[in-house]
Write an enzyme that holds these catalytic residues in place. Structure first.
Site, PDB file in Angstrom:
ATOM      1  N   LYS A 182       0.893  -1.182   0.000  1.00  0.00           N
ATOM      2  CA  LYS A 182       0.000   0.000   0.000  1.00  0.00           C
ATOM      3  C   LYS A 182       0.925   1.225   0.000  1.00  0.00           C
ATOM      4  O   LYS A 182       1.466   1.613   1.023  1.00  0.00           O
ATOM      5  CB  LYS A 182      -0.861   0.000   1.264  1.00  0.00           C
ATOM      6  CG  LYS A 182      -2.187   0.726   1.163  1.00  0.00           C
ATOM      7  CD  LYS A 182      -2.156   2.161   0.681  1.00  0.00           C
ATOM      8  CE  LYS A 182      -1.883   3.171   1.766  1.00  0.00           C
ATOM      9  NZ  LYS A 182      -1.810   4.567   1.241  1.00  0.00           N
ATOM     10  N   GLY A 236       7.001   5.251   7.825  1.00  0.00           N
ATOM     11  CA  GLY A 236       6.197   6.475   7.842  1.00  0.00           C
ATOM     12  C   GLY A 236       6.357   7.188   9.156  1.00  0.00           C
ATOM     13  O   GLY A 236       7.345   7.016   9.874  1.00  0.00           O
ATOM     14  N   THR A 240       1.739   7.312  13.188  1.00  0.00           N
ATOM     15  CA  THR A 240       1.046   6.271  12.423  1.00  0.00           C
ATOM     16  C   THR A 240       1.596   4.898  12.824  1.00  0.00           C
ATOM     17  O   THR A 240       0.833   3.939  13.013  1.00  0.00           O
ATOM     18  CB  THR A 240       1.241   6.480  10.899  1.00  0.00           C
ATOM     19  OG1 THR A 240       1.135   7.850  10.584  1.00  0.00           O
ATOM     20  CG2 THR A 240       0.238   5.687  10.108  1.00  0.00           C
ATOM     21  N   GLY A 241       2.920   4.815  12.968  1.00  0.00           N
ATOM     22  CA  GLY A 241       3.547   3.545  13.361  1.00  0.00           C
ATOM     23  C   GLY A 241       3.034   3.072  14.711  1.00  0.00           C
ATOM     24  O   GLY A 241       2.765   1.880  14.911  1.00  0.00           O
ATOM     25  N   GLU A 258       9.789   1.604  10.507  1.00  0.00           N
ATOM     26  CA  GLU A 258      10.825   2.596  10.179  1.00  0.00           C
ATOM     27  C   GLU A 258      10.161   3.952  10.267  1.00  0.00           C
ATOM     28  O   GLU A 258       9.350   4.300   9.399  1.00  0.00           O
ATOM     29  CB  GLU A 258      11.333   2.358   8.749  1.00  0.00           C
ATOM     30  CG  GLU A 258      12.200   1.145   8.598  1.00  0.00           C
ATOM     31  CD  GLU A 258      13.560   1.343   9.238  1.00  0.00           C
ATOM     32  OE1 GLU A 258      14.070   2.474   9.251  1.00  0.00           O
ATOM     33  OE2 GLU A 258      14.093   0.349   9.751  1.00  0.00           O
ATOM     34  N   CYS A 292      13.669  11.079   6.323  1.00  0.00           N
ATOM     35  CA  CYS A 292      13.608  10.716   7.746  1.00  0.00           C
ATOM     36  C   CYS A 292      14.937  10.948   8.449  1.00  0.00           C
ATOM     37  O   CYS A 292      14.980  11.223   9.636  1.00  0.00           O
ATOM     38  CB  CYS A 292      13.184   9.255   7.876  1.00  0.00           C
ATOM     39  SG  CYS A 292      14.184   8.161   6.874  1.00  0.00           S
ATOM     40  N   GLU A 391       9.655  16.343  14.298  1.00  0.00           N
ATOM     41  CA  GLU A 391      10.094  16.184  12.917  1.00  0.00           C
ATOM     42  C   GLU A 391       9.269  17.127  12.035  1.00  0.00           C
ATOM     43  O   GLU A 391       8.046  17.056  12.015  1.00  0.00           O
ATOM     44  CB  GLU A 391       9.872  14.740  12.480  1.00  0.00           C
ATOM     45  CG  GLU A 391      10.361  14.498  11.073  1.00  0.00           C
ATOM     46  CD  GLU A 391      10.187  13.054  10.649  1.00  0.00           C
ATOM     47  OE1 GLU A 391       9.093  12.510  10.844  1.00  0.00           O
ATOM     48  OE2 GLU A 391      11.151  12.480  10.132  1.00  0.00           O
TER      49      GLU A 391
HETATM   50  P1  NDP Z   1       2.485   8.596   7.075  1.00  0.00           P
HETATM   51  O1  NDP Z   1       2.692   7.869   8.352  1.00  0.00           O
HETATM   52  O2  NDP Z   1       1.450   9.645   7.036  1.00  0.00           O
HETATM   53  O3  NDP Z   1       2.115   7.601   5.894  1.00  0.00           O
HETATM   54  C1  NDP Z   1       2.929   6.509   5.546  1.00  0.00           C
HETATM   55  C2  NDP Z   1       2.074   5.462   4.888  1.00  0.00           C
HETATM   56  O4  NDP Z   1       1.116   4.984   5.832  1.00  0.00           O
HETATM   57  C3  NDP Z   1       1.266   5.979   3.698  1.00  0.00           C
HETATM   58  O5  NDP Z   1       1.149   4.951   2.751  1.00  0.00           O
HETATM   59  C4  NDP Z   1      -0.076   6.285   4.335  1.00  0.00           C
HETATM   60  O6  NDP Z   1      -1.135   6.328   3.401  1.00  0.00           O
HETATM   61  C5  NDP Z   1      -0.186   5.123   5.294  1.00  0.00           C
HETATM   62  N1  NDP Z   1      -1.104   5.348   6.416  1.00  0.00           N
HETATM   63  C6  NDP Z   1      -1.522   6.523   6.934  1.00  0.00           C
HETATM   64  N2  NDP Z   1      -2.375   6.296   7.967  1.00  0.00           N
HETATM   65  C7  NDP Z   1      -2.482   4.960   8.092  1.00  0.00           C
HETATM   66  C8  NDP Z   1      -3.207   4.102   8.981  1.00  0.00           C
HETATM   67  N3  NDP Z   1      -3.994   4.589   9.945  1.00  0.00           N
HETATM   68  N4  NDP Z   1      -3.085   2.769   8.844  1.00  0.00           N
HETATM   69  C9  NDP Z   1      -2.270   2.256   7.882  1.00  0.00           C
HETATM   70  N5  NDP Z   1      -1.578   3.009   7.007  1.00  0.00           N
HETATM   71  C10 NDP Z   1      -1.665   4.351   7.114  1.00  0.00           C
HETATM   72  O7  NDP Z   1       3.903   9.156   6.655  1.00  0.00           O
HETATM   73  P2  NDP Z   1       4.246  10.038   5.385  1.00  0.00           P
HETATM   74  O8  NDP Z   1       3.772   9.380   4.140  1.00  0.00           O
HETATM   75  O9  NDP Z   1       3.793  11.439   5.669  1.00  0.00           O
HETATM   76  O10 NDP Z   1       5.833   9.947   5.355  1.00  0.00           O
HETATM   77  C11 NDP Z   1       6.633  10.766   6.090  1.00  0.00           C
HETATM   78  C12 NDP Z   1       7.082  10.088   7.364  1.00  0.00           C
HETATM   79  O11 NDP Z   1       7.772   8.893   7.063  1.00  0.00           O
HETATM   80  C13 NDP Z   1       8.060  10.921   8.161  1.00  0.00           C
HETATM   81  O12 NDP Z   1       7.717  10.871   9.508  1.00  0.00           O
HETATM   82  C14 NDP Z   1       9.382  10.224   7.938  1.00  0.00           C
HETATM   83  O13 NDP Z   1      10.334  10.410   8.937  1.00  0.00           O
HETATM   84  C15 NDP Z   1       8.962   8.812   7.826  1.00  0.00           C
HETATM   85  N6  NDP Z   1       9.987   8.050   7.125  1.00  0.00           N
HETATM   86  C16 NDP Z   1      10.773   7.165   7.806  1.00  0.00           C
HETATM   87  C17 NDP Z   1      11.801   6.504   7.176  1.00  0.00           C
HETATM   88  C18 NDP Z   1      12.700   5.541   7.900  1.00  0.00           C
HETATM   89  O14 NDP Z   1      13.427   4.803   7.228  1.00  0.00           O
HETATM   90  N7  NDP Z   1      12.725   5.499   9.202  1.00  0.00           N
HETATM   91  C19 NDP Z   1      12.064   6.720   5.761  1.00  0.00           C
HETATM   92  C20 NDP Z   1      11.195   7.687   5.153  1.00  0.00           C
HETATM   93  C21 NDP Z   1      10.181   8.305   5.819  1.00  0.00           C
HETATM   94  P3  NDP Z   1      -1.616   7.747   2.800  1.00  0.00           P
HETATM   95  O15 NDP Z   1      -0.482   8.282   2.016  1.00  0.00           O
HETATM   96  O16 NDP Z   1      -2.780   7.391   1.978  1.00  0.00           O
HETATM   97  O17 NDP Z   1      -1.959   8.621   3.965  1.00  0.00           O
END
Ligand code: NDP
Length: 492
Positions: A182, A236, A240-241, A258, A292, A391
């Protein structure tokens, strides 16, 4: 949404079509736009909650019945070929990625190659998923073997949509699992386009790879809750995590997380300061700060702090904001207008609580409404400020001076995160002490933002759980089983 397609053929990324059978979508369409100009990049269909259960059922059927789970050579072959197809299609993929995500074409090309490199690496490991075998007495023998978990839900963000996808997907497939992906709603087109090159492989069993599209709060959530998912691999935001982990806990389901970061970049007076200025700039401005591991907190030894920060501000103010496909642009837009609004709120707060050292500016003319934010360097903020602790995911750097190593370590470890860090010094002993003292998954010494398929990445604290990349990143997607043999029957 405008009705002008950047490239008309991208509009055919209508993923209900027959050639996209690996994408399960029977919901509404939504538009996918370029963050610099607002032009339509692609039309994308959403999945429905029913599609989620269909996709997971399909993945389970493929996992149970296909030769994939026990076919290391098959998996290796399919992954190698996919890596080659990524490289062969780099021009088109990089342009689509750049348009859809907003990153510069140069970074987009780097990302496609990084995705191919990760795929190569795990293609190699796919034939070497080893266990152990041991004598356990005169008549007993044990075999400990890693087995694929089954069906993995891979949920990915938008900032490095291909590289981060392959960092999870390649090892999950290499270990023998079926995967349901997804991707983020802001980057579906590049994900579908790239994965169509994998799905087209005649040796990839039907159902081993499935993609769902749509809002994370609906489709992502349904995937996390779906019966038949054995592990959730999420990249993400930390919030959310955390919510995914709570849901997974009710079913005792494995998670790999992550998450976010607020990484310190520590500069000592004995460093090569020219190199450190360039490194500090890159650390907070890669992907316009939407990464990130962004080195978003600069810690500088007090004796050189003034000259160092002046040099950095001059470099940041000289960058040219513009269209991501324009070769003269040196700072690309953010991913969306809403991301710009979120970053601007932090900048307003920084002005109220500290001192902004850089110029405030935006592109003019037709890009004036684009998702642009200038590089923003802020001094004089208290450590407890949200600008220092949270962040931001934009081109914002906070600067702080320190007097000695102990203070540098305390400041470096002064947030809930622990994803990455940089240390700049010519003193090897100090580099080692700092490397051990800082609590983060990666510590770069005299460099920043260098990633290798061979080395693990991951977080301490709120930055996540588990490791991706490297050999450990493969075994995250396995479960360990002990099969025990004893030729003597012992009655208790
Ligand atoms: P989000 O947590 O908003 O979204 C990440 C993914 O999760 C998207 O596909 C999103 O879908 C999905 N999602 C959102 N809500 C839910 C839910 N309730 N249940 C299941 N899936 C869900 O993060 P961002 O896309 O805004 O990405 C940025 C974040 O990612 C930053 O915090 C960054 O630090 C982190 N990140 C971490 C990395 C690492 O390696 N540690 C690497 C890169 C980024 P949708 O887009 O449809 O909302």
């Amino acid at each position: 949404m405008t009705d002008t397609f950047v490239r008309p053929e991208w509009a055919t990324l209508d993923i209900g079509k027959a050639e996209h059978r690996f994408v399960v979508t029977s919901g509404e369409s939504f538009g996918d736009t370029d963050p610099a100009t607002g032009a339509l990049v692609a039309v994308v269909r959403s999945s429905t909650v029913d599609d989620v259960s269909d996709a997971v059922a399909r993945a389970n059927a493929a996992f149970s019945s296909s030769p994939w789970r026990n076919g290391g050579a098959l998996r290796s072959r399919v992954l190698w070929r996919f890596a080659e197809r990524l490289r062969a299609n780099i021009d088109e993929l990089a342009e689509l990625l750049s348009r859809e995500q907003g990153k510069s074409l140069r970074e987009a090309r780097t990302e496609v190659l990084a995705a191919a490199n990760l795929t190569d690496y795990y293609a190699g490991l796919a034939r070497s998923v080893y266990g152990r075998s041991m004598a356990l007495g005169d008549t007993a023998h044990g075999v400990v073997l890693p087995e694929p978990l089954g069906v993995i839900a891979v949920i990915t963000p938008w900032n490095w949509p291909l590289q981060l996808l392959m960092r999870s997907l390649a090892p999950a497939l290499a270990a023998g699992n079926a995967v349901v992906v997804k991707p983020a709603s802001l980057t579906p087109a590049i994900t579908v386009r790239a994965l169509s090159l994998l799905a087209a492989d005649p040796d990839l069993p039907e159902g081993i790879l499935t993609v769902l599209l749509g809002a994370g709060s609906v489709i992502g959530d349904a995937l996390v809750e779906a019966d038949g998912v054995d592990m959730i691999c999420f990249t993400g935001e930390s919030a959310t995590g955390s919510s995914i982990m709570r849901k997974a806990a009710t079913r005792i389901r494995k998670v790999a997380l992550e998450l976010g970061g607020k990484s310190p970049n520590v500069v000592f007076a004995d460093a090569d300061l020219d190199k450190a200025v360039a490194g500090a700039l890159d650390a907070f401005l890669t992907t316009t700060g939407q990464i990130c591991t962004a080195g978003s907190r600069l810690l500088v030894e007090r004796s050189v702090a003034g000259e160092f920060v002046d040099a950095l501000v001059a470099r940041a103010d000289a960058l040219s904001l513009g269209d991501q496909l324009d070769p003269t642009t040196t700072l690309a837009p953010l991913v969306s207008g809403s991301q710009r609004a979120s970053v601007e709120q932090y900048i307003d707060r920084a002005r109220a609580e500290g001192t902004v050292l850089t110029r405030d500016r935006r592109p003019e003319g037709e890009l004036s409404e684009g998702a642009f934010v200038p590089p923003t360097i802020v001094a004089d903020l208290p450590m407890e400020s949200a600008v220092v602790q949270e962040e931001i995911f934009g081109p914002v750097l906070t600067v702080h001076a320190f007097d000695d190593e102990d203070e540098a370590v305390a400041l470096a470890n002064g947030t809930q995160f622990g994803l990455a860090a940089g240390v700049w010094t010519r003193d090897v002993d100090r580099a080692w002490r700092m490397g051990r003292g800082i609590r983060s998954g990666t510590v770069w010494v005299n460099t920043y933002h260098h990633f290798y398929a061979e080395t693990e990445v991951g977080g301490f604290g709120a930055s996540g759980l588990g490791r991706q990349g490297g050999v450990q990143g493969l075994y995250e997607f396995t479960e360990t089983k002990h099969i025990n043999f004893d030729s003597k029957v012992t009655l208790w």
